[in-house]
Design a protein around this motif. Structure first.
Motif, PDB file in Angstrom:
ATOM      1  N   ASP A 480       0.859  -1.187   0.000  1.00 50.31           N
ATOM      2  CA  ASP A 480       0.000   0.000   0.000  1.00 50.31           C
ATOM      3  C   ASP A 480       0.897   1.240   0.000  1.00 50.31           C
ATOM      4  OD1 ASP A 480      -1.933   1.894   0.186  1.00 50.31           O
ATOM      5  OD2 ASP A 480      -2.965   1.037   1.925  1.00 50.31           O
ATOM      6  N   TRP A 481       1.551   1.456  -1.141  1.00 53.98           N
ATOM      7  CA  TRP A 481       2.523   2.558  -1.231  1.00 53.98           C
ATOM      8  C   TRP A 481       1.856   3.919  -1.112  1.00 53.98           C
ATOM      9  CZ3 TRP A 481       7.185   1.323  -0.189  1.00 53.98           C
ATOM     10  CH2 TRP A 481       7.718   0.083  -0.581  1.00 53.98           C
ATOM     11  N   ARG A 482       0.614   4.014  -1.549  1.00 56.07           N
ATOM     12  CA  ARG A 482      -0.082   5.309  -1.433  1.00 56.07           C
ATOM     13  C   ARG A 482      -0.160   5.717   0.041  1.00 56.07           C
ATOM     14  NH1 ARG A 482      -3.174   7.713  -4.992  1.00 56.07           N
ATOM     15  NH2 ARG A 482      -3.174   5.816  -6.236  1.00 56.07           N
ATOM     16  N   LYS A 483      -0.601   4.803   0.866  1.00 51.42           N
ATOM     17  CA  LYS A 483      -0.697   5.117   2.299  1.00 51.42           C
ATOM     18  C   LYS A 483       0.700   5.326   2.893  1.00 51.42           C
ATOM     19  CE  LYS A 483      -2.703   3.464   6.661  1.00 51.42           C
ATOM     20  NZ  LYS A 483      -1.560   3.902   7.451  1.00 51.42           N
ATOM     21  N   PHE A 484       1.636   4.488   2.498  1.00 43.56           N
ATOM     22  CA  PHE A 484       3.018   4.589   2.993  1.00 43.56           C
ATOM     23  C   PHE A 484       3.548   6.007   2.765  1.00 43.56           C
ATOM     24  CE2 PHE A 484       7.583   4.424   2.542  1.00 43.56           C
ATOM     25  CZ  PHE A 484       8.029   3.443   3.409  1.00 43.56           C
ATOM     26  N   LEU A 485       3.375   6.507   1.549  1.00 42.63           N
ATOM     27  CA  LEU A 485       3.914   7.824   1.212  1.00 42.63           C
ATOM     28  C   LEU A 485       3.096   8.937   1.862  1.00 42.63           C
ATOM     29  CD1 LEU A 485       4.757   7.126  -2.542  1.00 42.63           C
ATOM     30  CD2 LEU A 485       6.397   7.471  -0.671  1.00 42.63           C
ATOM     31  N   ARG A 486       1.773   8.840   1.775  1.00 44.64           N
ATOM     32  CA  ARG A 486       0.934   9.915   2.337  1.00 44.64           C
ATOM     33  C   ARG A 486       1.139  10.032   3.838  1.00 44.64           C
ATOM     34  NH1 ARG A 486       0.192  13.008  -1.700  1.00 44.64           N
ATOM     35  NH2 ARG A 486       0.558  14.314   0.112  1.00 44.64           N
ATOM     36  N   ASP A 487       1.336   8.903   4.521  1.00 44.51           N
ATOM     37  CA  ASP A 487       1.585   8.944   5.971  1.00 44.51           C
ATOM     38  C   ASP A 487       2.806   9.800   6.282  1.00 44.51           C
ATOM     39  OD1 ASP A 487      -0.537   7.350   6.547  1.00 44.51           O
ATOM     40  OD2 ASP A 487       0.634   5.542   6.999  1.00 44.51           O
ATOM     41  N   ARG A 488       3.791   9.725   5.420  1.00 46.19           N
ATOM     42  CA  ARG A 488       5.035  10.461   5.671  1.00 46.19           C
ATOM     43  C   ARG A 488       4.979  11.891   5.153  1.00 46.19           C
ATOM     44  NH1 ARG A 488       5.320   5.440   5.793  1.00 46.19           N
ATOM     45  NH2 ARG A 488       6.934   4.245   6.908  1.00 46.19           N
ATOM     46  N   LEU A 489       4.120  12.137   4.179  1.00 42.35           N
ATOM     47  CA  LEU A 489       4.043  13.475   3.592  1.00 42.35           C
ATOM     48  C   LEU A 489       3.093  14.395   4.357  1.00 42.35           C
ATOM     49  CD1 LEU A 489       3.794  12.332  -0.122  1.00 42.35           C
ATOM     50  CD2 LEU A 489       5.703  13.606   0.892  1.00 42.35           C
ATOM     51  N   ASP A 490       2.062  13.825   4.949  1.00 36.87           N
ATOM     52  CA  ASP A 490       0.987  14.653   5.504  1.00 36.87           C
ATOM     53  C   ASP A 490       0.989  14.722   7.023  1.00 36.87           C
ATOM     54  OD1 ASP A 490       0.135  14.982   2.879  1.00 36.87           O
ATOM     55  OD2 ASP A 490      -1.198  13.239   2.965  1.00 36.87           O
ATOM     56  N   THR A 491       1.972  14.085   7.663  1.00 41.85           N
ATOM     57  CA  THR A 491       1.938  13.995   9.121  1.00 41.85           C
ATOM     58  C   THR A 491       2.351  15.308   9.793  1.00 41.85           C
ATOM     59  OG1 THR A 491       2.784  12.808  11.030  1.00 41.85           O
ATOM     60  CG2 THR A 491       4.312  13.143   9.229  1.00 41.85           C
ATOM     61  N   TYR A 492       1.772  15.544  10.966  1.00 39.55           N
ATOM     62  CA  TYR A 492       2.194  16.650  11.824  1.00 39.55           C
ATOM     63  C   TYR A 492       3.023  16.113  12.995  1.00 39.55           C
ATOM     64  CZ  TYR A 492      -1.448  19.214   9.324  1.00 39.55           C
ATOM     65  OH  TYR A 492      -2.212  19.787   8.357  1.00 39.55           O
ATOM     66  N   GLY A 493       3.493  14.890  12.843  1.00 37.83           N
ATOM     67  CA  GLY A 493       4.217  14.238  13.944  1.00 37.83           C
ATOM     68  C   GLY A 493       5.491  14.978  14.297  1.00 37.83           C
ATOM     69  N   PRO A 494       5.917  14.848  15.547  1.00 33.60           N
ATOM     70  CA  PRO A 494       7.090  15.594  16.010  1.00 33.60           C
ATOM     71  C   PRO A 494       8.415  14.980  15.587  1.00 33.60           C
ATOM     72  CG  PRO A 494       6.203  14.262  17.792  1.00 33.60           C
ATOM     73  CD  PRO A 494       5.282  14.072  16.616  1.00 33.60           C
ATOM     74  N   ARG A 495       8.405  13.744  15.091  1.00 34.70           N
ATOM     75  CA  ARG A 495       9.657  13.056  14.807  1.00 34.70           C
ATOM     76  C   ARG A 495       9.845  12.836  13.304  1.00 34.70           C
ATOM     77  NH1 ARG A 495      11.866  10.459  19.103  1.00 34.70           N
ATOM     78  NH2 ARG A 495      13.700  10.577  17.768  1.00 34.70           N
ATOM     79  N   ALA A 496      11.098  12.827  12.902  1.00 33.83           N
ATOM     80  CA  ALA A 496      11.429  12.576  11.496  1.00 33.83           C
ATOM     81  C   ALA A 496      11.212  11.099  11.160  1.00 33.83           C
ATOM     82  CB  ALA A 496      12.874  12.972  11.242  1.00 33.83           C
ATOM     83  N   PRO A 497      10.939  10.794   9.902  1.00 33.71           N
ATOM     84  CA  PRO A 497      10.742   9.387   9.509  1.00 33.71           C
ATOM     85  C   PRO A 497      12.085   8.660   9.396  1.00 33.71           C
ATOM     86  CG  PRO A 497      10.503  10.825   7.607  1.00 33.71           C
ATOM     87  CD  PRO A 497      10.739  11.724   8.792  1.00 33.71           C
ATOM     88  N   LEU A 498      12.445   7.922  10.429  1.00 29.33           N
ATOM     89  CA  LEU A 498      13.761   7.284  10.487  1.00 29.33           C
ATOM     90  C   LEU A 498      13.696   5.775  10.234  1.00 29.33           C
ATOM     91  CD1 LEU A 498      15.305   9.216  13.539  1.00 29.33           C
ATOM     92  CD2 LEU A 498      15.357   9.811  11.112  1.00 29.33           C
TER      93      LEU A 498
END
Ligand SMILES: [Zn+2]
Length: 638
Positions: A480-498
């Motif tokens: 589910d690459w769409r969700k994979f990418l959107r989760d990382r593009l649209d998040t307001y999370g405090p941490r970087a995607p590591l």
């Protein structure tokens, strides 16, 4: 595009001003009914050392009211950066008679004039003055007493309407005596100090800058052919041209590695146009068949500077595939006046950042440790960017055209063009996921073959959408690459995607020892990096370039633009601050900082006892080392 000296107040990152040329290959089949006659442009660059270029155009026209426009949205720069304010000496003539003109009241890049009956050719005379400071992109300083980069978009006008793919131009260039030049633009003849180029589309002309100078060297990288690659260098001195043979060999390996990664090339020949000067803007700007790469004069003969700039050429060359050949729909505009949309810059620039850094390591321009240091720096900087709590990564791309010009102060809260470094993290996450899901049988190398490869072609543009990215990833391995990418593009999370590090068998840790990269950046950029301890980046005189919001220093009242005058009662120096941080560790004393805010001094106390902190990547031995696998050369073992 890449801009040195931006990205984080400490960093030396190269953002490409990598927007690409306007032409859209998809439209190449749709020919206008009658081909247009060529516009002739003769550029007199003999006064480049005095910072002025003269341009004379012969433009085919029809009688009546016409509009002429000056290129505004510059490919690769992703913004309206055409240097209209430096366009001077504008005069129009028809049959020897001067014509009056009027600028459009709303569109500053447009001129209105009336062509008399019977006139078929309009003569336009323009001057480009170049007082620009050595910052910014192609509209920044481009000429010195010894060299010049001629960007054709700065020297032409055209009638709006047709695609720039369909507007033919015949260009000529006059250079100062004794200057040599490099360009991807095909030459038709040379005589009496004038170079005549073959007639090409306006798109190709603007895509093919000319680098010229007195101190010049051409280094062939693939003399065996059939596709030739060159490094054409113009410098402010002969001494600066002496690139070590080892570095030349690494650039030769870069060419081989790009062939192995993409599987096809989409240019006829390729020229790195490398400018070495302390008096031009420092950045890289990609083109289909060349790149405009500008760094300090001694970059190729100084070990530290050469290391810090090593990622530039791999990044810009990667754009020939990722950005020029494959281009987001919103950046594949038909001319230079239509606004660009940057929403897919996390692919255009972000994937280029990832692939460029991988290629830098695979070609040997970086050691494995240098790659790891760079990756640790990227991870730690983005993990200390509180602005991510209000601005998702997607917005850094959507707002690229305003963020490129943002100052370093408050960068941690504003965010910068983070789609470059965070694009690295996201695509590393994708790559390690693919490798895990396929037991190492597939990788982003397969994506590149599918997306960027195919048959060798001359320059052409294949626009794409977000959906095509998702579909191509699904061809490599279903997910589910769409969700994979959107989760990382649209998040307001405090941490970087590591996740890429976690999957890849590494983790980010902090200790008291700066990496070689940090030490070298501090030394060459005259900076002090205390971001991950008390939250400050300073210059070595105490100027506070940024204070990370919610850091220890920020919470005590220290802000960007202030000056750190003294530490624990003693005048600030970088060593005094470092020693005070060491001494405060554990049961040590609080830190007392005297800061100057405008005309006013104040003392702040930092109840901080964790010592110095610098980022590193260390192995997680419980997992396979995928990261090292990723940076192994594809062509041969070194
Ligand atoms: Zn770029």
């Amino acid at each position: 595009m890449t801009s040195f000296l931006r990205r984080s107040p400490l960093r030396i990152l190269v953002f490409c001003a990598c927007v690409s040329i306007a032409g859209t290959g998809q439209n190449k089949q749709i020919k206008s009914a009658a081909p247009l006659l060529p516009t002739k442009v003769v550029v007199d660059a003999t006064h480049a050392p005095e910072k002025i270029l003269h341009s004379r155009l012969q433009i085919p026209v029809s009688p009546g009211e016409i509009k002429l426009v000056y290129p505004k949205w510059i490919p690769g720069e992703h913004g309206p950066t055409g240097p209209i304010v430096d366009l001077t000496g504008v005069q129009f003539f028809a049959n020897g008679q001067r014509l009056t003109w009027r600028r459009d009241l709303v569109e500053m890049y447009m001129f209105h004039l009336t062509i008399p009956q019977g006139v078929k050719t309009l003569e336009a005379r323009l001057d480009l003055v170049m007082p620009a400071p050595p910052e910014g992109f192609s509209s920044g300083a481009s000429a010195t007493a010894q060299l010049d980069v001629v960007s054709w978009n700065q020297l032409v006008l055209y009638e709006p309407g047709p695609k720039t793919d369909d507007i033919p131009f015949s260009a000529s260039l006059e250079l100062p005596d004794g200057w040599h030049y490099g360009t991807a633009l095909p030459v038709s003849s040379e005589s009496n100090g004038q170079i005549d180029f073959q007639t090409v589309s306006l798109t190709e002309l603007v895509d093919s800058p000319v680098l010229a100078g007195k101190h010049f060297r051409r280094i062939p990288l693939t003399p065996e052919g059939p596709i030739q690659h060159f490094i054409d260098i113009a410098a402010d001195s002969d001494a600066a041209l002496q690139m070590p043979q080892e570095t030349i060999d690494e650039y030769k390996r870069l060419i081989a590695e790009t062939g192995a990664l993409y599987g096809a090339r989409h240019y006829r020949d390729y020229h790195f146009l490398l400018t070495l000067s302390d008096h031009v803007a420092h950045f890289g700007l990609e083109h289909h068949e060349s790149s405009d790469d500008r760094v300090g004069e001694r970059t190729m003969i100084d070990d530290d500077e050469r290391w810090l700039a090593a990622g530039l050429l791999p990044h810009e060359m990667t754009h020939s595939w990722n950005g020029k050949y494959r281009r987001p729909q919103g950046l594949a505009t038909p001319d230079y006046q239509q606004p660009m949309e940057g929403d897919l810059l996390w692919v255009y620039e972000g994937l280029t950042q990832y692939l460029g850094e991988i290629l830098t390591a695979r070609s040997g321009l970086w050691t494995r440790q240098q790659f790891l240091d760079e990756a640790a720096e990227t991870a730690a900087a983005l993990d200390h960017t509180p602005g991510r709590s209000w601005r998702p990564l997607q917005d850094t791309a959507d707002a690229a055209q305003i963020l490129y010009g943002a100052p370093p102060e408050f960068e941690s809260w504003r965010r910068s063009v983070d789609f470059y470094p965070e694009g690295f993290l996201i695509w590393l996450d994708v790559d390690t996921n693919i490798r895990q899901k396929t037991n190492g049988q597939k990788s982003m190398n397969d994506f590149c073959h599918l997306f960027h490869g195919g048959q060798n072609t001359p320059p052409t543009v294949k626009p794409y959408t977000f959906d095509e990215i998702v579909n191509t990833l699904n061809q490599v391995v279903p997910n589910d690459w769409r969700k994979f990418l959107r989760d990382r593009l649209d998040t307001y999370g405090p941490r970087a995607p590591l996740g890429g590090f976690t999957n890849g068998g590494w983790k980010v840790v902090y200790d008291e020892n700066p990496s070689e990269l940090t030490k070298t950046m501090e030394k060459t950029r005259h900076a002090v990096d205390a971001r991950f301890s008390i939250g400050l980046v300073l210059d070595d005189k105490g100027g506070i370039r940024d204070a990370i919001m919610n850091s220890v220093a920020w919470n005590a009242g220290v802000a960007p633009g202030m000056e750190l005058v003294a530490v624990n009662g003693r005048k600030f120096t970088p060593d005094i601050l470092r020693e005070a941080l060491k001494a405060s560790k554990g049961n040590g004393p609080n830190l007392e900082l005297l800061v100057l805010n405008g005309d006013f001094y104040k003392t702040v106390t930092l109840n901080y006892h964790d010592g110095e902190k610098y980022a590193h990547l260390v192995r997680d031995e419980s997992k396979p080392d995928i990261l090292s696998e990723i940076i192994k050369p594809l062509t041969r073992t070194r």
